[in-house]
Write a protein that holds these residues in place. Sequence first.
Motif, PDB file in Angstrom:
ATOM      1  N   LYS A   1      34.087  24.608  34.191  1.00 50.07           N
ATOM      2  CA  LYS A   1      32.931  24.238  33.366  1.00 50.07           C
ATOM      3  C   LYS A   1      31.639  24.318  34.177  1.00 50.07           C
ATOM      4  CE  LYS A   1      35.566  23.119  29.843  1.00 50.07           C
ATOM      5  NZ  LYS A   1      35.609  23.942  28.620  1.00 50.07           N
ATOM      6  N   LYS A   2      31.675  24.950  35.343  1.00 53.89           N
ATOM      7  CA  LYS A   2      30.494  25.005  36.194  1.00 53.89           C
ATOM      8  C   LYS A   2      29.323  25.685  35.494  1.00 53.89           C
ATOM      9  CE  LYS A   2      30.815  26.226  40.450  1.00 53.89           C
ATOM     10  NZ  LYS A   2      31.212  27.015  41.640  1.00 53.89           N
ATOM     11  N   ASP A   3      29.583  26.730  34.733  1.00 52.56           N
ATOM     12  CA  ASP A   3      28.543  27.472  34.043  1.00 52.56           C
ATOM     13  C   ASP A   3      28.863  27.460  32.554  1.00 52.56           C
ATOM     14  OD1 ASP A   3      26.847  29.332  32.901  1.00 52.56           O
ATOM     15  OD2 ASP A   3      26.853  30.637  34.651  1.00 52.56           O
TER      16      ASP A   3
ATOM     17  N   GLU B   1      31.369  33.988  38.747  1.00 47.88           N
ATOM     18  CA  GLU B   1      30.214  33.140  39.069  1.00 47.88           C
ATOM     19  C   GLU B   1      29.634  33.506  40.429  1.00 47.88           C
ATOM     20  OE1 GLU B   1      31.879  29.236  38.559  1.00 47.88           O
ATOM     21  OE2 GLU B   1      31.001  29.041  36.564  1.00 47.88           O
ATOM     22  N   GLU B   2      30.515  33.818  41.379  1.00 49.67           N
ATOM     23  CA  GLU B   2      30.031  34.202  42.705  1.00 49.67           C
ATOM     24  C   GLU B   2      29.294  35.530  42.634  1.00 49.67           C
ATOM     25  OE1 GLU B   2      31.639  34.356  47.340  1.00 49.67           O
ATOM     26  OE2 GLU B   2      33.057  34.041  45.686  1.00 49.67           O
ATOM     27  N   TYR B   3      29.829  36.464  41.851  1.00 48.89           N
ATOM     28  CA  TYR B   3      29.146  37.745  41.661  1.00 48.89           C
ATOM     29  C   TYR B   3      27.762  37.532  41.057  1.00 48.89           C
ATOM     30  CZ  TYR B   3      27.764  42.001  39.217  1.00 48.89           C
ATOM     31  OH  TYR B   3      27.049  43.061  38.725  1.00 48.89           O
ATOM     32  N   LEU B   4      27.670  36.688  40.038  1.00 47.90           N
ATOM     33  CA  LEU B   4      26.386  36.434  39.383  1.00 47.90           C
ATOM     34  C   LEU B   4      25.383  35.801  40.344  1.00 47.90           C
ATOM     35  CD1 LEU B   4      27.681  35.078  35.949  1.00 47.90           C
ATOM     36  CD2 LEU B   4      26.594  37.298  36.359  1.00 47.90           C
ATOM     37  N   GLU B   5      25.865  34.907  41.177  1.00 46.39           N
ATOM     38  CA  GLU B   5      24.975  34.275  42.161  1.00 46.39           C
ATOM     39  C   GLU B   5      24.425  35.314  43.130  1.00 46.39           C
ATOM     40  OE1 GLU B   5      25.039  30.724  45.553  1.00 46.39           O
ATOM     41  OE2 GLU B   5      26.792  31.066  44.277  1.00 46.39           O
ATOM     42  N   ILE B   6      25.291  36.196  43.629  1.00 47.72           N
ATOM     43  CA  ILE B   6      24.852  37.259  44.538  1.00 47.72           C
ATOM     44  C   ILE B   6      23.878  38.190  43.826  1.00 47.72           C
ATOM     45  CG2 ILE B   6      25.608  39.253  45.899  1.00 47.72           C
ATOM     46  CD1 ILE B   6      28.329  37.785  46.225  1.00 47.72           C
ATOM     47  N   LEU B   7      24.220  38.548  42.583  1.00 49.98           N
ATOM     48  CA  LEU B   7      23.409  39.493  41.816  1.00 49.98           C
ATOM     49  C   LEU B   7      21.978  39.007  41.654  1.00 49.98           C
ATOM     50  CD1 LEU B   7      23.118  41.983  39.936  1.00 49.98           C
ATOM     51  CD2 LEU B   7      23.937  40.528  38.060  1.00 49.98           C
ATOM     52  N   PHE B   8      21.805  37.755  41.230  1.00 48.84           N
ATOM     53  CA  PHE B   8      20.453  37.279  40.946  1.00 48.84           C
ATOM     54  C   PHE B   8      19.668  36.966  42.217  1.00 48.84           C
ATOM     55  CE2 PHE B   8      22.107  37.089  36.694  1.00 48.84           C
ATOM     56  CZ  PHE B   8      20.997  37.422  35.931  1.00 48.84           C
ATOM     57  N   LYS B   9      20.346  36.603  43.276  1.00 46.20           N
ATOM     58  CA  LYS B   9      19.654  36.446  44.564  1.00 46.20           C
ATOM     59  C   LYS B   9      19.157  37.795  45.063  1.00 46.20           C
ATOM     60  CE  LYS B   9      21.756  32.227  46.407  1.00 46.20           C
ATOM     61  NZ  LYS B   9      22.649  31.651  47.471  1.00 46.20           N
TER      62      LYS B   9
ATOM     63  N   GLU C   1      35.612  31.872  38.780  1.00 47.36           N
ATOM     64  CA  GLU C   1      34.887  31.566  40.011  1.00 47.36           C
ATOM     65  C   GLU C   1      34.381  32.840  40.682  1.00 47.36           C
ATOM     66  OE1 GLU C   1      37.689  29.278  42.199  1.00 47.36           O
ATOM     67  OE2 GLU C   1      37.515  27.526  40.882  1.00 47.36           O
ATOM     68  N   ARG C   2      35.177  33.906  40.610  1.00 44.82           N
ATOM     69  CA  ARG C   2      34.754  35.182  41.180  1.00 44.82           C
ATOM     70  C   ARG C   2      33.559  35.743  40.421  1.00 44.82           C
ATOM     71  NH1 ARG C   2      39.190  39.785  42.790  1.00 44.82           N
ATOM     72  NH2 ARG C   2      38.810  39.712  45.034  1.00 44.82           N
TER      73      ARG C   2
ATOM     74  N   ASN D   1      40.662  34.455  27.755  1.00 40.94           N
ATOM     75  CA  ASN D   1      41.195  33.228  28.346  1.00 40.94           C
ATOM     76  C   ASN D   1      41.755  33.573  29.713  1.00 40.94           C
ATOM     77  OD1 ASN D   1      42.088  30.638  28.722  1.00 40.94           O
ATOM     78  ND2 ASN D   1      43.947  30.885  27.492  1.00 40.94           N
ATOM     79  N   ILE D   2      41.017  33.262  30.765  1.00 44.10           N
ATOM     80  CA  ILE D   2      41.382  33.732  32.101  1.00 44.10           C
ATOM     81  C   ILE D   2      41.485  32.567  33.079  1.00 44.10           C
ATOM     82  CG2 ILE D   2      40.419  36.029  31.809  1.00 44.10           C
ATOM     83  CD1 ILE D   2      37.881  35.105  33.124  1.00 44.10           C
ATOM     84  N   ASP D   3      42.113  32.868  34.211  1.00 41.12           N
ATOM     85  CA  ASP D   3      42.309  31.857  35.244  1.00 41.12           C
ATOM     86  C   ASP D   3      40.980  31.408  35.833  1.00 41.12           C
ATOM     87  OD1 ASP D   3      45.018  32.099  34.899  1.00 41.12           O
ATOM     88  OD2 ASP D   3      45.293  33.490  36.587  1.00 41.12           O
TER      89      ASP D   3
END
Length: 221
Positions: free
Chosen positions: A3-5, A28-36, A25-26, A18-20
């Motif tokens: 539920k982080k995002d 979300e990490e991609y999105l964080e890298i992308l926008f930075k 988390e992967r 419906n995924i693990d």
Amino acid sequence: MTKKDPELNKILIALSLNIDDSVVERIEEYLEILFKWHEQNNIISTRDRTYFLQRDFFDSLSMLSHIPKGALLDVGTGAGIPGILLSFFRSDDHITLLDRRDNPIRFLEHVKLILKLENIDIVKTDINKMTITESPAAVIFKNFSNKVVSKLSFEAKLTYIVNMVRNNLGATSKIFLLTGSNALTLQDDMSKHCDSLNSKIAVTKIETPYFDTHRYILEIT
């Protein structure tokens, strides 16, 4: 599911994915890298994370049920859209990300290293200069453009892309384009366009809850 995002969570539910938690988390990490990265290098068209998720992310993953299993080639991938996004859900498929520009290639190499993406290859070249030994299951176009294509009508662009894949690349693969409402112009005389391209064409509207304007998946076989 994490539920982080909440916005990401809502979109994955809207896509019936419906995924693990590990995959979420992967992403979300991609999105964080992308926008930075985008803050410094302007690699995507928007700084609005919600808009990106509702448009580019949603539309890209809407292709999952249409694209065949097997090796994929994402032409003009930019920030890995849709190639990297598809790779999160197709861990057994080999995906080649093709771009001729330095900035996207540096970003993709960084993401591959940080996220340990073992099912992608990154190739820096022009598709007209690329050589392959075996046709992938599908060749995907979302962000592809060049000086020639940008001046063409939609029908002429399709002809250019099909000739490029069939003749220059020598691939017999299915071709997928993520495009706008101009795809509907084909339906006025579909048989003529099929004959012109010597191919079958299918047009599928992406049903989105977020926008009144729709995107379409064009499949050419």
